[in-house]
Each structure stands twice: as structure tokens, then as C-alpha cells.
Design a protein around this motif. Sequence first.
Motif, PDB file in Angstrom:
ATOM      1  N   SER A   1       0.801  -1.212   0.000  1.00 52.43           N
ATOM      2  CA  SER A   1       0.000   0.000   0.000  1.00 52.43           C
ATOM      3  C   SER A   1       0.841   1.272   0.000  1.00 52.43           C
ATOM      4  O   SER A   1       0.357   2.330  -0.324  1.00 52.43           O
TER       5      SER A   1
ATOM      6  N   THR B   1       8.220   1.531  -1.321  1.00 50.30           N
ATOM      7  CA  THR B   1       8.548   0.166  -0.947  1.00 50.30           C
ATOM      8  C   THR B   1       9.919  -0.159  -1.497  1.00 50.30           C
ATOM      9  O   THR B   1      10.224   0.127  -2.658  1.00 50.30           O
TER      10      THR B   1
ATOM     11  N   SER C   1       8.317  -1.230   3.550  1.00 53.08           N
ATOM     12  CA  SER C   1       7.609  -0.021   3.133  1.00 53.08           C
ATOM     13  C   SER C   1       7.884   1.093   4.136  1.00 53.08           C
ATOM     14  O   SER C   1       8.147   0.843   5.312  1.00 53.08           O
TER      15      SER C   1
ATOM     16  N   THR D   1       4.150  -8.937  -5.713  1.00 55.65           N
ATOM     17  CA  THR D   1       4.358  -7.608  -6.287  1.00 55.65           C
ATOM     18  C   THR D   1       5.272  -7.726  -7.506  1.00 55.65           C
ATOM     19  O   THR D   1       5.685  -8.809  -7.874  1.00 55.65           O
TER      20      THR D   1
ATOM     21  N   SER E   1       7.810  -2.765 -10.738  1.00 57.98           N
ATOM     22  CA  SER E   1       7.271  -1.411 -10.889  1.00 57.98           C
ATOM     23  C   SER E   1       6.812  -0.812  -9.560  1.00 57.98           C
ATOM     24  O   SER E   1       6.639   0.395  -9.452  1.00 57.98           O
ATOM     25  N   GLN E   2       6.645  -1.643  -8.550  1.00 56.73           N
ATOM     26  CA  GLN E   2       6.196  -1.175  -7.233  1.00 56.73           C
ATOM     27  C   GLN E   2       7.362  -0.862  -6.288  1.00 56.73           C
ATOM     28  O   GLN E   2       7.143  -0.422  -5.165  1.00 56.73           O
TER      29      GLN E   2
END
Length: 72
Positions: free
Chosen positions: A2, A6, A23, A59, A62-63
Motif C-alpha cells: 500500500s 517500498t 515499506s 508484487t 514497478s512497485q
Amino acid sequence: MSSLHTYLAGDIGGTKSWMALVSVSPDGEWCIEYSHKYPNAEFQNVQQLIEACLNDAGTDASQIAGLSLAAD
């Protein structure tokens, strides 16, 4: 994940590697979102290890805002 921030962290040893997704909230609080030890014999290179970690954590690259790896 979220958080907008990250990071992937890892400690790559001789026989196993510890990988984690961490994160950082807007107020600076750190939270380990995923952590796992991987046996190095299962991977031919670091790229495969990273891909397995991201896949296992649900995941993709890209995150991830950044990466830090230690190797010994």
C-alpha cells in the motif's frame, strides 16, 4: 503493497539469501511487508532470486522504489 515507498533489501550469503520488502509511510515509519530466506542453490543468478522474491511477495518491480543488497 500500500505504500508509495517500498524497497527491496537483501543479504546474499554463501548458501542462503535473506530478502525483504520494506515499506516506508509518509510519516517515516518502516514496516517489513515480506521477509524470506532463500537457498542460493535454487537460483542461477541474483536476477532469478529477485524475481522469485517479488513473485512470492505478490508484487512486481514497478512497485519498488529502491534496492539495497549486501553480499558476503
